[in-house]
Design an enzyme around this catalytic site. Structure first.
Site, short mmCIF file in Angstrom:
data_model
loop_
_atom_site.label_atom_id
_atom_site.label_comp_id
_atom_site.label_asym_id
_atom_site.label_seq_id
_atom_site.Cartn_x
_atom_site.Cartn_y
_atom_site.Cartn_z
N HIS A 56 0.82 -1.22 0.00
CA HIS A 56 0.00 0.00 0.00
C HIS A 56 0.85 1.27 0.00
O HIS A 56 0.32 2.36 0.20
CB HIS A 56 -0.91 0.02 1.23
CG HIS A 56 -1.74 -1.20 1.40
ND1 HIS A 56 -2.56 -1.67 0.40
CD2 HIS A 56 -1.87 -2.07 2.44
CE1 HIS A 56 -3.18 -2.77 0.83
NE2 HIS A 56 -2.76 -3.03 2.05
N HIS A 218 -6.58 -4.54 -1.38
CA HIS A 218 -5.82 -5.78 -1.23
C HIS A 218 -5.91 -6.64 -2.49
O HIS A 218 -5.81 -7.87 -2.43
CB HIS A 218 -6.32 -6.58 -0.02
CG HIS A 218 -5.95 -5.96 1.28
ND1 HIS A 218 -6.67 -4.92 1.83
CD2 HIS A 218 -4.93 -6.21 2.15
CE1 HIS A 218 -6.12 -4.57 2.98
NE2 HIS A 218 -5.06 -5.33 3.20
#
Length: 332
Positions: A56, A218
């Protein structure tokens, strides 16, 4: 698949070593070399800690520094940090005023941060937790119970981080964080799935005429697969859903944050910002603060999210407060 890496099992560790080397004036490795913390901790300040799986970046490691986080705990790609990692960061960063954990609402993150908090509390540390669940595209999705925590996590970390820097006590920070979560909504769309290093395959595959609406961070697919639309139609869709869910009073001041997922050019992010701003203002909101860029990613996913956060006088002031991190820096 081609990626700049040696092996998939070393990509996170090697990346973290590079990050710390590049920003050694302000951050260091904490216990276990998979936590990154401020080089200098301030005695008597509540420590703000977040984290989760790698993939991320720049969230969360890029937000460690004055005005935001004291530490970020990093797991493998899209995998939560372990309770031991998180517990070590709590112990190391607690300088006497306690610790606030900012946790994205994914099952693994929630469970592991909760276990670490229990371990730390048992040994005498004061720990509170704020769960971020800003993603309006989900109510019960794979990997999360209820709405997921996505790009709005940055907003929460910035606001509570600034308040902690100003000396707010732990109970006040928890309440402020929860108010900020309640005032924040996000929704994302993707036109190409993320490529996970371990498998070398895209998490989902789209034709040139398709897009995923309501994606997470994700690599998971969206709420629906739809026909690809021009940018103004995509802005219509995302903003309409955010406005309906936020139900803000007329003329309310907001922060508009357009975030890239890792594979979207800045020019397209700014294009979407312009379209979103027009739609929000047409819907009766006043865009008082703005942020555009690639901050909360899903590896190399081609896509973006729109986040809208209501601002009162306190939250606007805290958003404007000085921040000095690798990824966010102003007022310095």
């Amino acid at each position: 698949m081609k990626k700049f890496m040696n092996t998939a099992d070393r990509i996170v560790a090697d990346s973290l070593e590079g990050f710390v080397g590049a920003h050694e004036e302000s951050v260091v490795f904490g216990t276990g070399a998979r936590n990154i913390r401020r080089r200098e901790l301030r005695p008597g300040k509540v420590a703000v800690i977040s984290g989760g799986g790698a993939g991320h970046e720049p969230m969360h490691i890029g937000f460690v520094g004055p005005g935001m986080l004291d530490a970020a705990c990093v797991g493998h790609i899209f995998t939560s940090a372990t309770p031991d990692q998180i517990h070590a960061a709590i112990v190391e960063c607690d300088t006497g005023a306690g610790v606030l954990l900012v946790v994205k609402n994914y099952d693994g993150d929630v469970m592991n941060f909760e276990m670490a908090a229990e371990m730390a509390t048992a040994s005498g540390h004061k720990v509170e937790t704020v769960i971020v669940n800003d993603d309006i595209a989900t109510h019960a999705a794979p990997r999360s119970s209820g709405r997921r925590g996505v790009a709005g996590t940055l907003v929460v970390e910035k606001i509570v981080g600034a308040a902690a820097e100003a000396g707010m006590v732990l109970a006040g920070l928890k309440a402020l964080g929860e108010r900020t979560v309640a005032a924040t909504r996000s929704m994302g769309v993707a036109i190409r799935g993320a490529t996970v290093p371990a498998s070398g395959r895209a998490a989902f595959t789209l034709s040139s005429e398709e897009m995923e609406v309501g994606v997470g961070i994700h690599g998971e697919p969206g709420r629906t697969r739809a026909a690809f639309e021009p940018a103004d139609r995509i802005a219509d869709l995302l903003c309409a859903e955010i406005l309906a869910d936020l139900a803000a009073p007329a003329e309310a001041s907001v922060l508009l944050f357009v975030n890239g997922f890792g594979g979207t050019p800045a020019s397209e992010l700014y294009l979407m910002y312009g379209l979103a701003r027009v739609r929000l203002e047409r819907g009766g909101l006043q865009v008082a603060r703005s942020l555009v860029g690639t901050y909360v990613t899903s590896l190399d996913m081609a896509g973006l999210s729109i986040t809208v956060s209501l601002l009162d006088e306190q939250r606007a002031r805290l958003w404007d407060a000085t921040v000095s991190t690798a990824a966010l820096r102003w007022g310095v």
